[in-house]
Design a protein around this motif. Structure first.
Motif, short mmCIF file in Angstrom:
data_model
loop_
_atom_site.label_atom_id
_atom_site.label_comp_id
_atom_site.label_asym_id
_atom_site.label_seq_id
_atom_site.Cartn_x
_atom_site.Cartn_y
_atom_site.Cartn_z
N CYS A 51 -28.82 -20.16 -4.61
CA CYS A 51 -27.38 -19.94 -4.54
C CYS A 51 -26.73 -20.25 -5.88
N ARG A 73 -13.28 -18.44 -5.45
CA ARG A 73 -14.46 -18.80 -4.64
C ARG A 73 -14.63 -17.87 -3.44
N ASP A 74 -13.54 -17.36 -2.87
CA ASP A 74 -13.65 -16.44 -1.74
C ASP A 74 -14.27 -15.12 -2.16
N SER A 77 -17.96 -15.72 -2.34
CA SER A 77 -18.49 -15.75 -0.99
C SER A 77 -18.64 -14.34 -0.41
N PRO A 83 -21.88 -18.22 2.71
CA PRO A 83 -20.75 -19.00 3.23
C PRO A 83 -20.04 -19.80 2.12
N VAL A 84 -18.72 -19.93 2.25
CA VAL A 84 -17.91 -20.63 1.25
C VAL A 84 -18.43 -22.06 1.03
N ILE A 87 -21.18 -21.87 -1.38
CA ILE A 87 -20.62 -21.52 -2.68
C ILE A 87 -20.05 -22.78 -3.34
#
Length: 115
Positions: A51, A73-74, A77, A83-84, A87
């Protein structure tokens, strides 16, 4: 009486895995490989990137570099289909290593290597 032979737990556990210490992924779906990767079982399974590396690679793409405010960040993702929470774990790790930094707030990030 014949002597019994004992197999070690390691050899029994690796009977179906040609590479001891690695997770056999040839019969896994893409989702299963991602789950195995993100659950901490391995940082790099048979060529599947961790990741942290996926986030860093995304932030180093020309389109990401061009975003003056950084990448939210979204967006990471959504685009990476991770998934956030995962992240954010990667973001914290990459920040600690000095590879990325936050820009306008704690949700936007850029790579230190590309501006």
């Amino acid at each position: 009486m014949e002597p019994t032979t004992k197999k070690s737990k390691e050899s029994i556990g690796n009977l179906n895995n040609k590479n001891p210490g690695k997770i056999a992924t040839e019969n896994m779906t893409e989702a299963q490989v991602k789950i195995a990767t993100f659950s901490g079982q391995s940082s790099n399974i048979d060529g599947v990137k961790s990741c942290d590396q996926l986030v860093l690679d995304y932030l180093q793409q020309p389109a990401s570099i061009a975003q003056e405010k950084g990448v939210h960040r979204d967006e990471l993702s959504r685009q990476l289909k991770i998934p956030v929470e995962k992240i954010m774990e990667s973001i914290r790790s990459l920040e600690e290593e000095g590879l990325i930094y936050s820009t306008i707030d704690e949700f936007h990030y850029k790579s230190t290597q590309c501006g």
